[in-house]
Design an enzyme around this catalytic site. Sequence first.
Site, PDB file in Angstrom:
ATOM      1  N   GLY A 174      -5.801  -1.046   8.883  1.00 53.97           N
ATOM      2  CA  GLY A 174      -6.284   0.355   8.832  1.00 53.97           C
ATOM      3  C   GLY A 174      -7.243   0.647  10.177  1.00 53.97           C
ATOM      4  N   THR A 214       0.364   2.709   7.259  1.00 54.46           N
ATOM      5  CA  THR A 214       0.163   1.433   6.294  1.00 54.46           C
ATOM      6  C   THR A 214      -0.134   0.499   7.384  1.00 54.46           C
ATOM      7  OG1 THR A 214       0.786  -0.033   4.791  1.00 54.46           O
ATOM      8  CG2 THR A 214       2.620   1.007   6.175  1.00 54.46           C
ATOM      9  N   GLY A 215      -0.809  -0.511   7.059  1.00 53.68           N
ATOM     10  CA  GLY A 215      -0.910  -1.683   7.898  1.00 53.68           C
ATOM     11  C   GLY A 215      -2.396  -1.829   8.375  1.00 53.68           C
ATOM     12  N   THR A 274       0.668  -1.299   0.112  1.00 44.30           N
ATOM     13  CA  THR A 274      -0.044   0.040  -0.088  1.00 44.30           C
ATOM     14  C   THR A 274       0.895   1.336   0.074  1.00 44.30           C
ATOM     15  OG1 THR A 274      -1.834  -0.915   1.169  1.00 44.30           O
ATOM     16  CG2 THR A 274      -1.491   1.468   1.548  1.00 44.30           C
ATOM     17  N   ARG A 299     -15.995  -2.984   2.840  1.00 44.37           N
ATOM     18  CA  ARG A 299     -14.926  -2.590   4.100  1.00 44.37           C
ATOM     19  C   ARG A 299     -13.891  -1.468   3.460  1.00 44.37           C
ATOM     20  NH1 ARG A 299      -9.177  -2.005   4.675  1.00 44.37           N
ATOM     21  NH2 ARG A 299      -8.569  -2.191   6.727  1.00 44.37           N
ATOM     22  N   VAL A 300     -13.753  -0.451   4.137  1.00 50.20           N
ATOM     23  CA  VAL A 300     -12.808   0.582   3.812  1.00 50.20           C
ATOM     24  C   VAL A 300     -11.847   0.909   4.915  1.00 50.20           C
ATOM     25  CG1 VAL A 300     -12.488   3.203   3.272  1.00 50.20           C
ATOM     26  CG2 VAL A 300     -14.383   1.764   2.235  1.00 50.20           C
ATOM     27  N   GLY A 301     -10.616   0.812   4.992  1.00 47.49           N
ATOM     28  CA  GLY A 301      -9.551   1.307   5.866  1.00 47.49           C
ATOM     29  C   GLY A 301      -9.328   2.512   6.052  1.00 47.49           C
ATOM     30  N   ASP A 302      -8.102   2.576   6.632  1.00 53.32           N
ATOM     31  CA  ASP A 302      -7.640   4.073   6.658  1.00 53.32           C
ATOM     32  C   ASP A 302      -6.970   4.716   5.697  1.00 53.32           C
ATOM     33  OD1 ASP A 302      -5.690   2.181   6.765  1.00 53.32           O
ATOM     34  OD2 ASP A 302      -4.286   3.635   7.478  1.00 53.32           O
TER      35      ASP A 302
HETATM   36  C1  SD4 Z   1      -5.899  -0.785   5.088  1.00 51.77           C
HETATM   37  N1  SD4 Z   1      -4.140   0.177   5.707  1.00 51.77           N
HETATM   38  O1  SD4 Z   1      -6.928  -0.890   4.221  1.00 51.77           O
HETATM   39  C2  SD4 Z   1      -4.534  -0.450   4.588  1.00 51.77           C
HETATM   40  C3  SD4 Z   1      -3.759  -1.697   4.197  1.00 51.77           C
HETATM   41  C4  SD4 Z   1      -2.378  -1.497   4.130  1.00 51.77           C
HETATM   42  O2  SD4 Z   1      -0.230  -2.236   3.655  1.00 51.77           O
HETATM   43  O3  SD4 Z   1      -1.694  -0.490   4.529  1.00 51.77           O
HETATM   44  N2  SD4 Z   1      -1.588  -2.322   3.801  1.00 51.77           N
HETATM   45  O4  SD4 Z   1      -6.233  -0.981   6.089  1.00 51.77           O
END
Ligand code: SD4
Length: 313
Positions: free
Chosen positions: A226, A223-224, A172, A200-203
Amino acid sequence: MIACNSEQNKKQVSKAPIVEDVIIKPIVIATWNTPIAVNEAAKVLESGGTALDAVEAGCRIEEANIDNQTVGIGALPDRDGNVTLDACIMDDKGNYGAVLCVENITHVVSVARKVMEETPHAILVGKGAEEFAVSEGFKREKLLSEKSKKAWENWKGTSKYQPIINIENHDTIGMLAVDKKGSISGACTTSGLAYKMRGRVGDSPVIGGGLFIDNEIGGAAATGLGEEVLKTVGSFLVVELMRQGKTPQEACKEAIKRIVSKPNSDYKNFQVAYIAVNKKGEIGGYSIHEWFSYNVYREGKTKNITSDYYLKT
Ligand code: SD4
């Protein structure tokens, strides 16, 4: 009555550093190891382009890379086999645009920019975002590659949803750039977490979550996992900590601490990482787990830096 101009109050107001004196060379910093994308952004900056053009150009490289399974075309799908993309962009004037959960469009970072520049809104989602993109001349494409389809079919064998630290979700892109004028912009683009629930939506596309820019102070990206970034408004927090005087490195570290020190935090089982740059051109990065890395371009060179991290045994 409160005296607004008391000496004490004056001291509490942190002044933005003066840019012209301190920024010498353009900078790009981006999550994970995507040197081609970073070099593309650097090329824009070195030829006098804006930080905004640079982050868009950089992110587009990985969106077009069919082998990157976490961004753009070729990304891993949700649990029902749909590739849905999220992206956002912020400029040096504090403008923001985002698209969430978009299907069939590769360059969502550019659609996010169009939302920012061509509409009265900040966020468009789903079908509306897709239709807007098409109306702006983006072409519909099939985003699910053979490789990602196969991975999804294998996953369906167990259908166990467990984001894997540093493996399943890396690449990402959260990208920050400082141009020759010292102006800062940022962008973030992702397919989110593989095998997520539909919708679903993350950060990543959320202002203050996956990205935040304040041109007086600096910028940050995440990243990570979310969900954890969102709950601590992570990138906004990093920028606010820098406003209070922390270096980018200290600010990233403190933002990670906020996550791991929450009651019953399950941080041993998920990764979150931040990157940041400030107005002085200082950079930082910090993660919960080992093996997060970020690329930095400055003075003609792009380096991959292994991040410092919280969980040392
Ligand atoms: C999420 N933060 O959708 C993103 C995923 C991500 O490296 O960063 N992956 O949660």
